[in-house]
Motif scaffolding. Structure first.
Motif, PDB file in Angstrom:
ATOM      1  N   THR A 102       0.824  -1.198   0.000  1.00 37.12           N
ATOM      2  CA  THR A 102       0.000   0.000   0.000  1.00 37.12           C
ATOM      3  C   THR A 102       0.862   1.253   0.000  1.00 37.12           C
ATOM      4  OG1 THR A 102      -1.807  -1.132   1.152  1.00 37.12           O
ATOM      5  CG2 THR A 102      -1.809   1.266   1.204  1.00 37.12           C
ATOM      6  N   PHE A 103       1.935   1.244   0.766  1.00 42.66           N
ATOM      7  CA  PHE A 103       2.834   2.400   0.769  1.00 42.66           C
ATOM      8  C   PHE A 103       3.410   2.635  -0.620  1.00 42.66           C
ATOM      9  CE2 PHE A 103       6.809   4.634   1.120  1.00 42.66           C
ATOM     10  CZ  PHE A 103       6.545   5.640   2.041  1.00 42.66           C
ATOM     11  N   ILE A 104       3.839   1.553  -1.268  1.00 44.55           N
ATOM     12  CA  ILE A 104       4.392   1.679  -2.624  1.00 44.55           C
ATOM     13  C   ILE A 104       3.325   2.226  -3.578  1.00 44.55           C
ATOM     14  CG2 ILE A 104       5.310   0.378  -4.589  1.00 44.55           C
ATOM     15  CD1 ILE A 104       6.583  -1.536  -2.534  1.00 44.55           C
ATOM     16  N   LEU A 105       2.094   1.711  -3.451  1.00 42.41           N
ATOM     17  CA  LEU A 105       1.002   2.172  -4.315  1.00 42.41           C
ATOM     18  C   LEU A 105       0.718   3.654  -4.084  1.00 42.41           C
ATOM     19  CD1 LEU A 105      -1.281   1.591  -6.322  1.00 42.41           C
ATOM     20  CD2 LEU A 105      -2.705   0.890  -4.380  1.00 42.41           C
ATOM     21  N   ILE A 106       0.682   4.080  -2.820  1.00 40.46           N
ATOM     22  CA  ILE A 106       0.427   5.485  -2.508  1.00 40.46           C
ATOM     23  C   ILE A 106       1.519   6.370  -3.110  1.00 40.46           C
ATOM     24  CG2 ILE A 106       0.373   7.163  -0.606  1.00 40.46           C
ATOM     25  CD1 ILE A 106      -0.958   4.961   1.090  1.00 40.46           C
ATOM     26  N   TRP A 107       2.758   5.938  -2.998  1.00 38.10           N
ATOM     27  CA  TRP A 107       3.883   6.725  -3.512  1.00 38.10           C
ATOM     28  C   TRP A 107       3.794   6.870  -5.029  1.00 38.10           C
ATOM     29  CZ3 TRP A 107       8.000   6.954  -6.773  1.00 38.10           C
ATOM     30  CH2 TRP A 107       9.037   7.832  -6.475  1.00 38.10           C
ATOM     31  N   PHE A 108       3.608   5.750  -5.720  1.00 40.35           N
ATOM     32  CA  PHE A 108       3.555   5.802  -7.183  1.00 40.35           C
ATOM     33  C   PHE A 108       2.283   6.484  -7.670  1.00 40.35           C
ATOM     34  CE2 PHE A 108       6.950   2.637  -7.086  1.00 40.35           C
ATOM     35  CZ  PHE A 108       7.736   3.069  -8.153  1.00 40.35           C
ATOM     36  N   TYR A 109       1.201   6.336  -6.932  1.00 38.55           N
ATOM     37  CA  TYR A 109      -0.024   7.006  -7.364  1.00 38.55           C
ATOM     38  C   TYR A 109       0.118   8.520  -7.260  1.00 38.55           C
ATOM     39  CZ  TYR A 109      -4.754   8.445  -8.050  1.00 38.55           C
ATOM     40  OH  TYR A 109      -5.854   9.068  -8.549  1.00 38.55           O
ATOM     41  N   ALA A 110       0.789   9.005  -6.211  1.00 38.79           N
ATOM     42  CA  ALA A 110       1.019  10.443  -6.084  1.00 38.79           C
ATOM     43  C   ALA A 110       1.836  10.961  -7.266  1.00 38.79           C
ATOM     44  CB  ALA A 110       1.727  10.748  -4.766  1.00 38.79           C
ATOM     45  N   TRP A 111       2.810  10.181  -7.708  1.00 42.92           N
ATOM     46  CA  TRP A 111       3.604  10.547  -8.887  1.00 42.92           C
ATOM     47  C   TRP A 111       2.721  10.547 -10.127  1.00 42.92           C
ATOM     48  CZ3 TRP A 111       8.680   7.580 -10.599  1.00 42.92           C
ATOM     49  CH2 TRP A 111       9.347   8.354 -11.559  1.00 42.92           C
ATOM     50  N   PHE A 112       1.912   9.509 -10.281  1.00 41.76           N
ATOM     51  CA  PHE A 112       0.997   9.416 -11.425  1.00 41.76           C
ATOM     52  C   PHE A 112      -0.008  10.568 -11.413  1.00 41.76           C
ATOM     53  CE2 PHE A 112      -3.243   7.937 -12.801  1.00 41.76           C
ATOM     54  CZ  PHE A 112      -2.992   7.768 -14.158  1.00 41.76           C
ATOM     55  N   ASP A 113      -0.481  10.908 -10.249  1.00 43.94           N
ATOM     56  CA  ASP A 113      -1.426  12.017 -10.105  1.00 43.94           C
ATOM     57  C   ASP A 113      -0.803  13.303 -10.633  1.00 43.94           C
ATOM     58  OD1 ASP A 113      -3.514  13.630  -9.341  1.00 43.94           O
ATOM     59  OD2 ASP A 113      -2.966  13.683  -7.237  1.00 43.94           O
ATOM     60  N   CYS A 114       0.433  13.580 -10.236  1.00 44.50           N
ATOM     61  CA  CYS A 114       1.134  14.780 -10.687  1.00 44.50           C
ATOM     62  C   CYS A 114       1.340  14.756 -12.198  1.00 44.50           C
ATOM     63  CB  CYS A 114       2.474  14.895  -9.963  1.00 44.50           C
ATOM     64  SG  CYS A 114       3.450  16.341 -10.430  1.00 44.50           S
ATOM     65  N   LEU A 115       1.760  13.611 -12.730  1.00 40.58           N
ATOM     66  CA  LEU A 115       1.973  13.486 -14.173  1.00 40.58           C
ATOM     67  C   LEU A 115       0.687  13.761 -14.938  1.00 40.58           C
ATOM     68  CD1 LEU A 115       4.222  10.283 -14.429  1.00 40.58           C
ATOM     69  CD2 LEU A 115       4.869  12.619 -15.028  1.00 40.58           C
ATOM     70  N   THR A 116      -0.423  13.218 -14.454  1.00 40.70           N
ATOM     71  CA  THR A 116      -1.706  13.387 -15.142  1.00 40.70           C
ATOM     72  C   THR A 116      -2.127  14.848 -15.162  1.00 40.70           C
ATOM     73  OG1 THR A 116      -2.402  11.165 -14.481  1.00 40.70           O
ATOM     74  CG2 THR A 116      -4.126  12.689 -15.182  1.00 40.70           C
ATOM     75  N   MET A 117      -2.054  15.510 -14.010  1.00 47.72           N
ATOM     76  CA  MET A 117      -2.485  16.901 -13.954  1.00 47.72           C
ATOM     77  C   MET A 117      -1.591  17.798 -14.802  1.00 47.72           C
ATOM     78  SD  MET A 117      -3.859  17.550 -10.057  1.00 47.72           S
ATOM     79  CE  MET A 117      -2.379  16.993  -9.215  1.00 47.72           C
ATOM     80  N   CYS A 118      -0.272  17.543 -14.776  1.00 50.43           N
ATOM     81  CA  CYS A 118       0.647  18.351 -15.586  1.00 50.43           C
ATOM     82  C   CYS A 118       0.416  18.118 -17.076  1.00 50.43           C
ATOM     83  CB  CYS A 118       2.092  18.019 -15.219  1.00 50.43           C
ATOM     84  SG  CYS A 118       2.614  18.622 -13.595  1.00 50.43           S
ATOM     85  N   ALA A 119       0.246  16.857 -17.470  1.00 45.84           N
ATOM     86  CA  ALA A 119       0.067  16.532 -18.881  1.00 45.84           C
ATOM     87  C   ALA A 119      -1.233  17.110 -19.421  1.00 45.84           C
ATOM     88  CB  ALA A 119       0.106  15.019 -19.083  1.00 45.84           C
ATOM     89  N   THR A 120      -2.319  17.001 -18.654  1.00 42.09           N
ATOM     90  CA  THR A 120      -3.590  17.544 -19.134  1.00 42.09           C
ATOM     91  C   THR A 120      -3.550  19.063 -19.192  1.00 42.09           C
ATOM     92  OG1 THR A 120      -4.489  17.488 -16.870  1.00 42.09           O
ATOM     93  CG2 THR A 120      -4.933  15.592 -18.278  1.00 42.09           C
ATOM     94  N   LYS A 121      -2.788  19.690 -18.302  1.00 42.66           N
ATOM     95  CA  LYS A 121      -2.645  21.153 -18.328  1.00 42.66           C
ATOM     96  C   LYS A 121      -1.955  21.605 -19.603  1.00 42.66           C
ATOM     97  CE  LYS A 121      -2.445  25.387 -16.539  1.00 42.66           C
ATOM     98  NZ  LYS A 121      -3.651  26.197 -16.283  1.00 42.66           N
ATOM     99  N   VAL A 122      -0.933  20.858 -20.017  1.00 45.23           N
ATOM    100  CA  VAL A 122      -0.128  21.263 -21.168  1.00 45.23           C
ATOM    101  C   VAL A 122      -0.765  20.850 -22.490  1.00 45.23           C
ATOM    102  CG1 VAL A 122       2.089  20.893 -22.340  1.00 45.23           C
ATOM    103  CG2 VAL A 122       2.026  21.303 -19.878  1.00 45.23           C
ATOM    104  N   PHE A 123      -1.333  19.649 -22.541  1.00 44.73           N
ATOM    105  CA  PHE A 123      -1.763  19.095 -23.824  1.00 44.73           C
ATOM    106  C   PHE A 123      -3.253  19.253 -24.118  1.00 44.73           C
ATOM    107  CE2 PHE A 123       2.030  16.485 -22.723  1.00 44.73           C
ATOM    108  CZ  PHE A 123       2.844  16.927 -23.753  1.00 44.73           C
ATOM    109  N   LEU A 124      -4.057  19.573 -23.095  1.00 48.93           N
ATOM    110  CA  LEU A 124      -5.494  19.708 -23.306  1.00 48.93           C
ATOM    111  C   LEU A 124      -5.941  21.130 -22.997  1.00 48.93           C
ATOM    112  CD1 LEU A 124      -6.840  16.404 -21.666  1.00 48.93           C
ATOM    113  CD2 LEU A 124      -6.391  16.845 -24.093  1.00 48.93           C
ATOM    114  N   ASP A 125      -7.040  21.519 -23.615  1.00 48.73           N
ATOM    115  CA  ASP A 125      -7.625  22.825 -23.344  1.00 48.73           C
ATOM    116  C   ASP A 125      -7.963  22.931 -21.866  1.00 48.73           C
ATOM    117  OD1 ASP A 125      -8.953  25.198 -23.302  1.00 48.73           O
ATOM    118  OD2 ASP A 125     -10.646  24.547 -24.516  1.00 48.73           O
ATOM    119  N   GLU A 126      -7.631  24.069 -21.274  1.00 52.96           N
ATOM    120  CA  GLU A 126      -7.750  24.283 -19.835  1.00 52.96           C
ATOM    121  C   GLU A 126      -9.113  23.874 -19.289  1.00 52.96           C
ATOM    122  OE1 GLU A 126      -6.673  25.757 -15.970  1.00 52.96           O
ATOM    123  OE2 GLU A 126      -5.456  25.350 -17.736  1.00 52.96           O
TER     124      GLU A 126
END
Length: 335
Positions: free
Chosen positions: A166-190
């Motif tokens: 669970t700790f590993i999942l929480i850590w990687f999910y937080a990274w994935f969460d950041c990647l998703t929000m950054c990618a959608t900000k840059v590549f998709l209409d706001e």
């Protein structure tokens, strides 16, 4: 004498410049990347000096209360952390370490978001950059919430069974969460539906991740005649607060119903900040309640490990951010 007179004159000029009212723009005269649904007036000028945006903290525009709801929240969280520093010994009491790490994550998240709302109107490039860093802070808050759920809110059996994965999942999910929000900000209409669904979807998935160490308590309590679900009241309220966070973030209500009526005060993002702060304070209070009333001491976190994991997560997120930032649009996607 002349020097004193010159300094006095310079001081008067600086003061008069500081108190000079700032002109704002209508949405029709604002670059597309700064426009918010339902917000028609009060946009700050672009391409101004850094001092212009710093002093805009004290002027009325459509970001004023977004800035102040976070500024006030930062000091509320800081005072809350100071209060619990008198209750726990953060150096030796391992039960308090998840609270300490969570508070640090919240302070970073709130501080970065405050800076984002202050500076983002300077230029499209600054706008994208500061909000990408804002998403790093937001995902760190999610990571801190997962730490609380795992080490303080879970029961003994669940903790012993799923602690490491669970700790590993929480850590990687937080990274994935950041990647998703950054990618959608840059590549998709706001404000596109696809971006909103992506961000809200990631937020919902985060709820399931946090439920992993907590959900078993609801299951066992439901089938235990000696257990009352009221024992989980605080955690149940937290889930409702998470839902309210998602609603205030993604709905753009009430400004979409009455465009222009909530340009300065009452817009959804201001409510999102208020609800987020209330949720964070309640999470801290709930953790304290769990420790003192349920004797939640089964967790065996190592403070050095938690801090190192948090720093490593932040470094990985910033590296990912810098890579994604290279794809910033040279022209606004909505032009």
């Amino acid at each position: 004498m002349d020097l004193a007179k010159g300094l006095a004159t310079s001081g008067v000029k600086i003061a008069s410049e500081f108190w000079k009212p700032q002109r704002t723009l209508h949405v029709s005269n604002t670059p597309p990347c700064f426009r918010e649904p339902g917000i028609l007036k009060g946009y700050r000028l672009t391409n101004q000096s850094w001092f212009y945006y710093a002093k805009s903290i004290f002027y009325i525009h459509n970001e004023t209360f977004n800035i102040w709801t976070h500024l006030i929240a930062f000091f509320i969280l800081w005072s809350t952390l100071a209060r619990y520093a008198f209750i726990y010994d953060f150096w030796t009491d391992k039960r308090s370490w998840p609270i300490l790490v969570f508070c640090i994550c919240c302070l970073v998240s709130t501080g970065v978001s405050t800076l984002a709302h202050i500076w983002h109107s300077k230029s499209p490039n600054i706008h994208y950059t500061v909000f990408l860093f804002d998403y790093v802070g937001a995902s760190l808050y999610g990571f801190g919430s997962g730490i609380l759920a795992l080490y303080t809110f879970s029961d003994d059996k669940t903790y012993e069974t799923v602690e490491a994965p669970t700790f590993i999942l929480i850590w990687f999910y937080a990274w994935f969460d950041c990647l998703t929000m950054c990618a959608t900000k840059v590549f998709l209409d706001e404000n596109s539906l696809k971006r909103k669904c992506s961000v809200v979807g990631v937020f919902i998935l985060y709820g399931f991740v946090v439920t992993i160490p907590v959900g078993h308590r609801y299951w066992t309590c439901y089938y235990d005649i000696n257990c009352s679900l009221t024992s989980l009241n605080y955690i149940s309220v937290l889930y409702l607060m998470f839902v309210l966070q998602g609603f205030t973030f993604g709905s753009h209500l009430p400004e979409l119903i009455l465009p222009g009526a909530f340009d300065i005060l009452g817009q959804s993002h201001q409510w999102f900040h208020i609800v987020s702060t209330a949720t964070q304070v309640l999470q801290i209070h709930t953790a304290h309640f769990e420790i003192t009333h349920r004797k939640s001491n089964h967790g065996n976190p190592d403070l050095n490990f938690l801090i190192l994991a948090t720093l490593l997560l932040a470094i990985c997120q910033i590296i990912s951010l810098l890579v994604i930032r290279r794809f910033l649009p040279t022209k606004d996607k909505r032009e």
